[in-house]
Design a protein around this motif. Structure first.
Motif, PDB file in Angstrom:
ATOM      1  N   GLY A 169       1.952  -6.135   4.923  1.00  0.00           N
ATOM      2  CA  GLY A 169       2.112  -4.714   5.182  1.00  0.00           C
ATOM      3  C   GLY A 169       1.545  -3.858   4.064  1.00  0.00           C
ATOM      4  O   GLY A 169       0.894  -2.840   4.312  1.00  0.00           O
ATOM      5  N   ALA A 170       1.793  -4.259   2.821  1.00  0.00           N
ATOM      6  CA  ALA A 170       1.276  -3.507   1.674  1.00  0.00           C
ATOM      7  C   ALA A 170      -0.245  -3.530   1.665  1.00  0.00           C
ATOM      8  O   ALA A 170      -0.888  -2.512   1.395  1.00  0.00           O
ATOM      9  CB  ALA A 170       1.827  -4.086   0.374  1.00  0.00           C
ATOM     10  N   LEU A 171      -0.829  -4.665   1.971  1.00  0.00           N
ATOM     11  CA  LEU A 171      -2.285  -4.785   1.993  1.00  0.00           C
ATOM     12  C   LEU A 171      -2.880  -3.936   3.123  1.00  0.00           C
ATOM     13  O   LEU A 171      -3.886  -3.261   2.927  1.00  0.00           O
ATOM     14  CB  LEU A 171      -2.694  -6.249   2.145  1.00  0.00           C
ATOM     15  N   ARG A 172      -2.238  -3.938   4.264  1.00  0.00           N
ATOM     16  CA  ARG A 172      -2.700  -3.136   5.386  1.00  0.00           C
ATOM     17  C   ARG A 172      -2.660  -1.640   5.029  1.00  0.00           C
ATOM     18  O   ARG A 172      -3.615  -0.909   5.271  1.00  0.00           O
ATOM     19  CB  ARG A 172      -1.829  -3.417   6.607  1.00  0.00           C
ATOM     20  N   ARG A 173      -1.571  -1.206   4.430  1.00  0.00           N
ATOM     21  CA  ARG A 173      -1.442   0.198   4.016  1.00  0.00           C
ATOM     22  C   ARG A 173      -2.501   0.543   2.959  1.00  0.00           C
ATOM     23  O   ARG A 173      -3.155   1.578   3.029  1.00  0.00           O
ATOM     24  CB  ARG A 173      -0.058   0.455   3.442  1.00  0.00           C
ATOM     25  N   PHE A 174      -2.674  -0.334   1.984  1.00  0.00           N
ATOM     26  CA  PHE A 174      -3.643  -0.107   0.911  1.00  0.00           C
ATOM     27  C   PHE A 174      -5.058   0.003   1.470  1.00  0.00           C
ATOM     28  O   PHE A 174      -5.820   0.885   1.087  1.00  0.00           O
ATOM     29  CB  PHE A 174      -3.534  -1.251  -0.105  1.00  0.00           C
ATOM     30  N   ASN A 175      -5.397  -0.892   2.398  1.00  0.00           N
ATOM     31  CA  ASN A 175      -6.725  -0.841   3.014  1.00  0.00           C
ATOM     32  C   ASN A 175      -6.938   0.465   3.780  1.00  0.00           C
ATOM     33  O   ASN A 175      -8.043   1.011   3.780  1.00  0.00           O
ATOM     34  CB  ASN A 175      -6.950  -2.041   3.933  1.00  0.00           C
ATOM     35  N   LYS A 176      -5.890   0.970   4.426  1.00  0.00           N
ATOM     36  CA  LYS A 176      -6.004   2.250   5.129  1.00  0.00           C
ATOM     37  C   LYS A 176      -6.267   3.377   4.145  1.00  0.00           C
ATOM     38  O   LYS A 176      -7.053   4.279   4.420  1.00  0.00           O
ATOM     39  CB  LYS A 176      -4.751   2.537   5.954  1.00  0.00           C
ATOM     40  N   TRP A 177      -5.613   3.352   2.982  1.00  0.00           N
ATOM     41  CA  TRP A 177      -5.860   4.368   1.966  1.00  0.00           C
ATOM     42  C   TRP A 177      -7.321   4.323   1.524  1.00  0.00           C
ATOM     43  O   TRP A 177      -7.959   5.364   1.384  1.00  0.00           O
ATOM     44  CB  TRP A 177      -4.979   4.148   0.749  1.00  0.00           C
ATOM     45  N   LEU A 178      -7.826   3.117   1.293  1.00  0.00           N
ATOM     46  CA  LEU A 178      -9.218   2.977   0.865  1.00  0.00           C
ATOM     47  C   LEU A 178     -10.166   3.471   1.955  1.00  0.00           C
ATOM     48  O   LEU A 178     -11.119   4.200   1.680  1.00  0.00           O
ATOM     49  CB  LEU A 178      -9.537   1.522   0.520  1.00  0.00           C
ATOM     50  N   GLU A 179      -9.890   3.069   3.174  1.00  0.00           N
ATOM     51  CA  GLU A 179     -10.744   3.411   4.315  1.00  0.00           C
ATOM     52  C   GLU A 179     -10.822   4.919   4.535  1.00  0.00           C
ATOM     53  O   GLU A 179     -11.877   5.455   4.860  1.00  0.00           O
ATOM     54  CB  GLU A 179     -10.174   2.730   5.553  1.00  0.00           C
ATOM     55  N   ARG A 180      -9.716   5.604   4.354  1.00  0.00           N
ATOM     56  CA  ARG A 180      -9.651   7.043   4.625  1.00  0.00           C
ATOM     57  C   ARG A 180     -10.224   7.906   3.501  1.00  0.00           C
ATOM     58  O   ARG A 180     -10.412   9.101   3.688  1.00  0.00           O
ATOM     59  CB  ARG A 180      -8.208   7.457   4.875  1.00  0.00           C
TER      60      ARG A 180
ATOM     61  N   LEU B 259      -2.434  -5.371  -6.433  1.00  0.00           N
ATOM     62  CA  LEU B 259      -2.421  -3.918  -6.578  1.00  0.00           C
ATOM     63  C   LEU B 259      -1.723  -3.261  -5.380  1.00  0.00           C
ATOM     64  O   LEU B 259      -0.952  -2.315  -5.545  1.00  0.00           O
ATOM     65  CB  LEU B 259      -3.846  -3.392  -6.733  1.00  0.00           C
ATOM     66  N   ALA B 260      -1.960  -3.782  -4.194  1.00  0.00           N
ATOM     67  CA  ALA B 260      -1.296  -3.254  -3.003  1.00  0.00           C
ATOM     68  C   ALA B 260       0.222  -3.384  -3.131  1.00  0.00           C
ATOM     69  O   ALA B 260       0.967  -2.455  -2.773  1.00  0.00           O
ATOM     70  CB  ALA B 260      -1.793  -3.989  -1.755  1.00  0.00           C
ATOM     71  N   MET B 261       0.688  -4.499  -3.658  1.00  0.00           N
ATOM     72  CA  MET B 261       2.125  -4.714  -3.835  1.00  0.00           C
ATOM     73  C   MET B 261       2.710  -3.804  -4.912  1.00  0.00           C
ATOM     74  O   MET B 261       3.869  -3.409  -4.828  1.00  0.00           O
ATOM     75  CB  MET B 261       2.416  -6.183  -4.174  1.00  0.00           C
ATOM     76  N   ILE B 262       1.921  -3.458  -5.907  1.00  0.00           N
ATOM     77  CA  ILE B 262       2.394  -2.528  -6.934  1.00  0.00           C
ATOM     78  C   ILE B 262       2.590  -1.143  -6.323  1.00  0.00           C
ATOM     79  O   ILE B 262       3.558  -0.457  -6.628  1.00  0.00           O
ATOM     80  CB  ILE B 262       1.410  -2.489  -8.123  1.00  0.00           C
ATOM     81  N   TYR B 263       1.679  -0.751  -5.441  1.00  0.00           N
ATOM     82  CA  TYR B 263       1.791   0.552  -4.793  1.00  0.00           C
ATOM     83  C   TYR B 263       2.891   0.575  -3.728  1.00  0.00           C
ATOM     84  O   TYR B 263       3.464   1.625  -3.468  1.00  0.00           O
ATOM     85  CB  TYR B 263       0.459   0.971  -4.166  1.00  0.00           C
ATOM     86  N   SER B 264       3.160  -0.550  -3.097  1.00  0.00           N
ATOM     87  CA  SER B 264       4.169  -0.598  -2.028  1.00  0.00           C
ATOM     88  C   SER B 264       5.083  -1.804  -2.209  1.00  0.00           C
ATOM     89  O   SER B 264       5.089  -2.734  -1.394  1.00  0.00           O
ATOM     90  CB  SER B 264       3.476  -0.675  -0.662  1.00  0.00           C
ATOM     91  N   PRO B 265       5.888  -1.819  -3.267  1.00  0.00           N
ATOM     92  CA  PRO B 265       6.707  -3.000  -3.576  1.00  0.00           C
ATOM     93  C   PRO B 265       7.785  -3.305  -2.541  1.00  0.00           C
ATOM     94  O   PRO B 265       8.249  -4.438  -2.450  1.00  0.00           O
ATOM     95  CB  PRO B 265       7.330  -2.659  -4.927  1.00  0.00           C
ATOM     96  N   GLN B 266       8.156  -2.320  -1.748  1.00  0.00           N
ATOM     97  CA  GLN B 266       9.209  -2.518  -0.751  1.00  0.00           C
ATOM     98  C   GLN B 266       8.698  -3.204   0.515  1.00  0.00           C
ATOM     99  O   GLN B 266       9.476  -3.594   1.365  1.00  0.00           O
ATOM    100  CB  GLN B 266       9.857  -1.170  -0.390  1.00  0.00           C
ATOM    101  N   MET B 267       7.376  -3.356   0.623  1.00  0.00           N
ATOM    102  CA  MET B 267       6.776  -3.924   1.830  1.00  0.00           C
ATOM    103  C   MET B 267       6.421  -5.401   1.630  1.00  0.00           C
ATOM    104  O   MET B 267       6.335  -5.883   0.506  1.00  0.00           O
ATOM    105  CB  MET B 267       5.506  -3.147   2.194  1.00  0.00           C
ATOM    106  N   SER B 268       6.183  -6.080   2.741  1.00  0.00           N
ATOM    107  CA  SER B 268       5.672  -7.441   2.671  1.00  0.00           C
ATOM    108  C   SER B 268       4.240  -7.385   2.138  1.00  0.00           C
ATOM    109  O   SER B 268       3.605  -6.324   2.144  1.00  0.00           O
ATOM    110  CB  SER B 268       5.667  -8.082   4.066  1.00  0.00           C
ATOM    111  N   LYS B 269       3.726  -8.512   1.694  1.00  0.00           N
ATOM    112  CA  LYS B 269       2.348  -8.548   1.200  1.00  0.00           C
ATOM    113  C   LYS B 269       1.380  -8.068   2.273  1.00  0.00           C
ATOM    114  O   LYS B 269       0.480  -7.276   2.002  1.00  0.00           O
ATOM    115  CB  LYS B 269       1.952  -9.960   0.752  1.00  0.00           C
TER     116      LYS B 269
END
Length: 67
Positions: free
Chosen positions: A28-39, A16-26
């Protein structure tokens, strides 16, 4: 997503993280996704999940938007 519409179904967190951020590495996408969840107080309880049910995916889409 490119030419297909997004489907509400069960997803692994990384998938799911890669679907939201396909241009990023796995990682990086996971880190960004976790920040969205955390916030987001309504999504923070999902931080420790490694896979999401369709209901949880719908909750994420409702809060973050369709990828």
């Amino acid at each position: 997503m490119n030419d297909k519409s997004f489907e509400i179904k069960a997803y692994y967190k990384t998938e799911l993280a890669m679907i939201y951020s396909p241009q990023m590495s796995k990682r990086g996408a996971l880190r960004r996704f976790n920040k969205w969840l955390e916030r987001n107080p309504r999504l923070a309880s999902l931080l420790d999940e490694n896979d999401f049910t369709p209901k949880q995916v719908q909750q994420i889409v409702d809060e973050v938007g369709t990828p």
